[in-house]
Design a protein around this motif. Structure first.
Motif, short mmCIF file in Angstrom:
data_model
loop_
_atom_site.label_atom_id
_atom_site.label_comp_id
_atom_site.label_asym_id
_atom_site.label_seq_id
_atom_site.Cartn_x
_atom_site.Cartn_y
_atom_site.Cartn_z
N SER A 71 0.83 -1.20 0.00
CA SER A 71 0.00 0.00 0.00
C SER A 71 0.86 1.25 0.00
N TRP A 72 1.97 1.24 0.80
CA TRP A 72 2.86 2.39 0.83
C TRP A 72 3.53 2.58 -0.52
N LYS A 74 2.47 1.95 -3.47
CA LYS A 74 1.54 2.54 -4.42
C LYS A 74 1.30 4.01 -4.13
N SER A 75 1.60 4.42 -2.90
CA SER A 75 1.31 5.80 -2.49
C SER A 75 2.49 6.74 -2.65
N ARG A 76 3.64 6.22 -3.09
CA ARG A 76 4.82 7.09 -3.24
C ARG A 76 4.53 8.25 -4.18
N GLU A 78 1.68 9.57 -4.82
CA GLU A 78 0.73 10.48 -4.19
C GLU A 78 1.45 11.51 -3.31
N LEU A 79 2.40 11.06 -2.50
CA LEU A 79 3.14 11.97 -1.64
C LEU A 79 4.03 12.89 -2.46
N GLN A 88 2.97 16.16 3.32
CA GLN A 88 3.35 14.77 3.10
C GLN A 88 3.16 13.95 4.36
N ALA A 91 -0.60 13.37 4.85
CA ALA A 91 -1.05 12.35 3.90
C ALA A 91 -0.51 10.98 4.26
N ILE A 95 -2.57 7.57 4.62
CA ILE A 95 -2.26 6.40 3.79
C ILE A 95 -2.06 5.17 4.67
N ARG A 98 -5.33 3.99 5.85
CA ARG A 98 -6.08 3.43 4.73
C ARG A 98 -5.69 1.99 4.47
N ASP A 102 -9.43 0.37 4.39
CA ASP A 102 -10.17 0.37 3.13
C ASP A 102 -11.18 -0.77 3.12
#
Length: 205
Positions: A71-72, A74-76, A78-79, A88, A91, A95, A98, A102
């Motif tokens: 999950s982290w 995939k969020s790189r 996003e940040l 950051q 967020a 994350i 989440r 989720d």
């Protein structure tokens, strides 16, 4: 081949064991999944499994942590779109939460259906999460130091580990004075305690 394995690559034994564990957890849950089940599904001997993971909490914990790390990862991106280190951090907490909350995710199903077993196994896997999450945060901490958001002489590896520990705590440990789901409450906490700590001179000046 499992979706987590790049095309043309052969999954390692550890990946095969964790893939099998995730599959069985999705099918049967934590209590009903056994070490023998995992060894058979992964196509390895029980002796080999125990060489990699000494017990079931360690194995399931590693699978849980890998789900969180995915999950982290995939969020790189996003940040990376956010302008300030403070944004950051805010967020990042969301994350992390989440990853557990989720709707429909395996993590949420396991946590809600078998909370005691989930907590015990997640705790067993956390020792692997801290260095990996610190590595995730390192480039963001380095950029914050370069941009003047935190002290330029900050010990980047040490600060990255501290940020990782803050993220784990705010993302998963309930408290009485901070609501991590309330952006205003979370931002206030970060401004009062986390960011001032990172802006201080490492020499204590």
């Amino acid at each position: 081949m499992d979706a987590k394995t790049p095309a043309g690559a052969t999954p390692s034994t550890t990946d095969r064991l964790l893939d099998a564990t995730e599959q069985l957890l999705a099918e049967k849950g934590i209590r009903a999944t056994t070490m023998t089940d995992v060894a058979e599904r992964a196509g390895v001997s029980r002796a080999w499994l125990y060489r990699k993971f000494p017990d079931k909490p360690a194995l399931v914990g590693a699978a849980i942590i890998r789900l969180i790390e995915a999950s982290w990862a995939k969020s790189r991106a996003e940040l990376s779109t956010l302008d300030s280190f403070e944004d950051q951090l805010v967020a990042g907490v969301h994350i992390g939460r989440r990853a557990y909350d989720d709707p429909g995710t395996l993590l949420l199903r396991l946590r809600t259906s078998e909370p005691d077993e989930f907590a015990a196994c997640a705790g067993a896997g956390v020792h692997e999460l801290v260095p990996d999450l610190a590595g995730f945060w390192y480039p963001f901490v380095a950029a914050a130091a370069a941009d003047g958001d935190i002290h330029p002489d900050t010990d980047l590896p040490e600060a990255s580990e501290w940020v990782a520990r803050v993220m784990i705590s705010l993302g998963s440990v309930p408290g009485q004075h901070i609501d991590p789901d309330d952006p205003a409450s979370l931002r206030q906490h970060l401004r009062r305690y986390v960011l001032p700590g990172l802006r201080m001179s490492p020499a204590g000046e």
